[in-house]
Design an enzyme around this catalytic site. Sequence first.
Site, PDB file in Angstrom:
ATOM      1  CG  ASP A  26      -0.227   0.026   2.531  1.00 34.83           C
ATOM      2  OD1 ASP A  26       1.029  -0.061   2.531  1.00 34.83           O
ATOM      3  OD2 ASP A  26      -0.896   0.136   3.572  1.00 34.83           O
ATOM      4  CG  ASP A 200      10.952  11.242  21.295  1.00 33.75           C
ATOM      5  OD1 ASP A 200      11.610  11.155  20.261  1.00 33.75           O
ATOM      6  OD2 ASP A 200      10.174  12.187  21.532  1.00 33.75           O
ATOM      7  CD  GLU A 278      15.794  12.534  20.420  1.00 37.81           C
ATOM      8  OE1 GLU A 278      16.010  13.141  19.368  1.00 37.81           O
ATOM      9  OE2 GLU A 278      14.747  12.684  21.064  1.00 37.81           O
TER      10      GLU A 278
HETATM   11  C1  GLC Z   1      12.545  13.291  18.862  1.00 38.11           C
HETATM   12  C2  GLC Z   1      12.310  12.524  17.589  1.00 38.11           C
HETATM   13  C3  GLC Z   1      11.776  13.450  16.551  1.00 38.11           C
HETATM   14  C4  GLC Z   1      10.478  14.044  17.049  1.00 38.11           C
HETATM   15  C5  GLC Z   1      10.659  14.697  18.420  1.00 38.11           C
HETATM   16  C6  GLC Z   1       9.336  14.980  19.068  1.00 38.11           C
HETATM   17  O1  GLC Z   1      13.518  14.252  18.701  1.00 38.11           O
HETATM   18  O2  GLC Z   1      13.500  11.906  17.179  1.00 38.11           O
HETATM   19  O3  GLC Z   1      11.577  12.813  15.317  1.00 38.11           O
HETATM   20  O4  GLC Z   1      10.006  14.991  16.146  1.00 38.11           O
HETATM   21  O5  GLC Z   1      11.346  13.858  19.306  1.00 38.11           O
HETATM   22  O6  GLC Z   1       8.711  13.786  19.451  1.00 38.11           O
END
Ligand code: GLC
Length: 570
Positions: A26, A200, A278
């Site tokens: 898809d 994140d 992150e």
């Molecule tokens: C982190 C993610 C990114 C996203 C942001 C908000 O930095 O890697 O892609 O836009 O968080 O969730």
Amino acid sequence: MTELKWWQKAVFYQIYPRSFADGNGDGIGDFQGMIERLDYLQDLGIDAIWLSPHYPSPLVDCGYDISDYTSVTPEYGTLEDFQHFLDEAHQRGIRAILDLVLNHTSDQHPWFIESRSSRDNPKRNWYIWRDGRGGGPPNNWYSCFGGPAWEYDPATGQYYYHYFFKQQPDLNWHNPQVKEAMFGVARFWLDLGVDGFRLDAIGTIFEHPALPDHAVKSSQLELYRAWRSAPNAEEREAAWKQQEKLYEYQVGQPETHELMRSLRALINEYRDRVLVGEDDDIAYYGDGHNELHLLFNFPLMRTERLTPAWVRANQQARLTALPLGAWPCNTLGNHDSERVFSHYGDGQNDAAIARLSLALMLTLRGTPFLYNGEEIGMTDLLLSDIHQFRDQLGIWVYQIEVEVLGTPPEEAVLLAAHAGRDKSRTPMQWSDAPNAGFSPAGVETWLPVNPNYAQGVNVASQLADPDSLLNFYRRLLRMRKQTPALIAGDYTPLHEDAPDYLAFLRSSTADRQTCLVVLNMSDQAHTLRFDLGTDTARLVFSSHTYHDSTTSDPSCLSVVPFEVYIAELN
Ligand code: GLC
């Protein structure tokens, strides 16, 4: 080396599910597609997968705006498909960690829908609601994606806070119910058997409780302008640093550490799981044992050129700052950045530089994270039609350029394509069939396929070519697995003034192995003299096949342009 945890030995591979493999034809990636490609990943030689969000989402932020944390977006399949994927990965000895977005939900999440419904709703305090000030927002904070951080909601006459898009309201982590609910989410997936989480945006989870104004005199727009007109990487970085001050009270708040410690305690209840943050702030390692297991060494990737001096300075700063027991983690690209091939290439030696970049990841001390498509040298695709853009960040840049700064649309679209993130999120190129074999011919893929799949940038062609980048990845990944010093060893820089090449030792007493690594990052050949107390270096790996013997004398070692040379010393 046997004492190391799996995540210290592993090479991680990030799958961006929307673009990895389309199993049902898809135009969008899905779990069926991912399952079918697990053999490919096993053969490639990676050990673990980081899966970008697979949850239901209105896709304002391409899946990082989650409307249900405990299920799978129907576009990708069902929870059963997910479980099947996880089991199949595990059967191949591949671990899988999920993306856990704690800072915010989607504005379509039932929690937020309830929260915004009335001021006395029980979920009101799950988000950050405030009265306005003098007819405007509660303070002068910005969203990092552009514009004010506060959105007025006429239904209840208050503003809510969002660090990212306005469709991503921040959760109120000062409310213990939020923590309880999110920890429940983490347990849900851990109970299903996932091997951990990539957390994140941890730096943005807490805000200063008093919500003080930031003190920067320039507006976000002025700083954006300075950033985008900066003539080189250094000035760009300086402008970026200035911009960061805008968010002083919105990021890196002290409460985050307590939260990281409780997440660690939670994950410790399960066997052998991992938390990757992150963020590049090593403070989130805590004392080396009580916060996160891994934090990305993002500073390494923030350069236009990976020069020996840059890498050495980075390693010196990073490794010496780590608390005892903390384990490094390196990466050069992900779904938010440029593609490695485009980013570090010089336009002339891109293929050689791509090989060196991988060699760097696999020989530096720490856990490497690779990004899907990097192994075939996928490049940035700069879309030239704004209607094809999917990343709202790119669209925002376009609008600001055209509507506020008066930039001509053709120029604006180019700037937006660079600033936005669609460029590195295009479908994986599996073959030279139409649509790069990602989706059947004639299907419109969610983002256009990069046409360079027809010029050899695809998996099938490269598997058939022994000299391809993909086969280089396979060889180097295998070599790393068999070379314990490259995984467990200490890092000792050599020839620290050499401008053209990076040389260092990786040495593991437990494994009784010392490796000499030379990455010649220039187009010049060199004869190098290493005084290492031995005259025998046994070749472990070279990117070039000219070596006529498997041993060399390190006090007189020849390397050819762009060579990756790895030898064992004892
Ligand atoms: C982190 C993610 C990114 C996203 C942001 C908000 O930095 O890697 O892609 O836009 O968080 O969730």
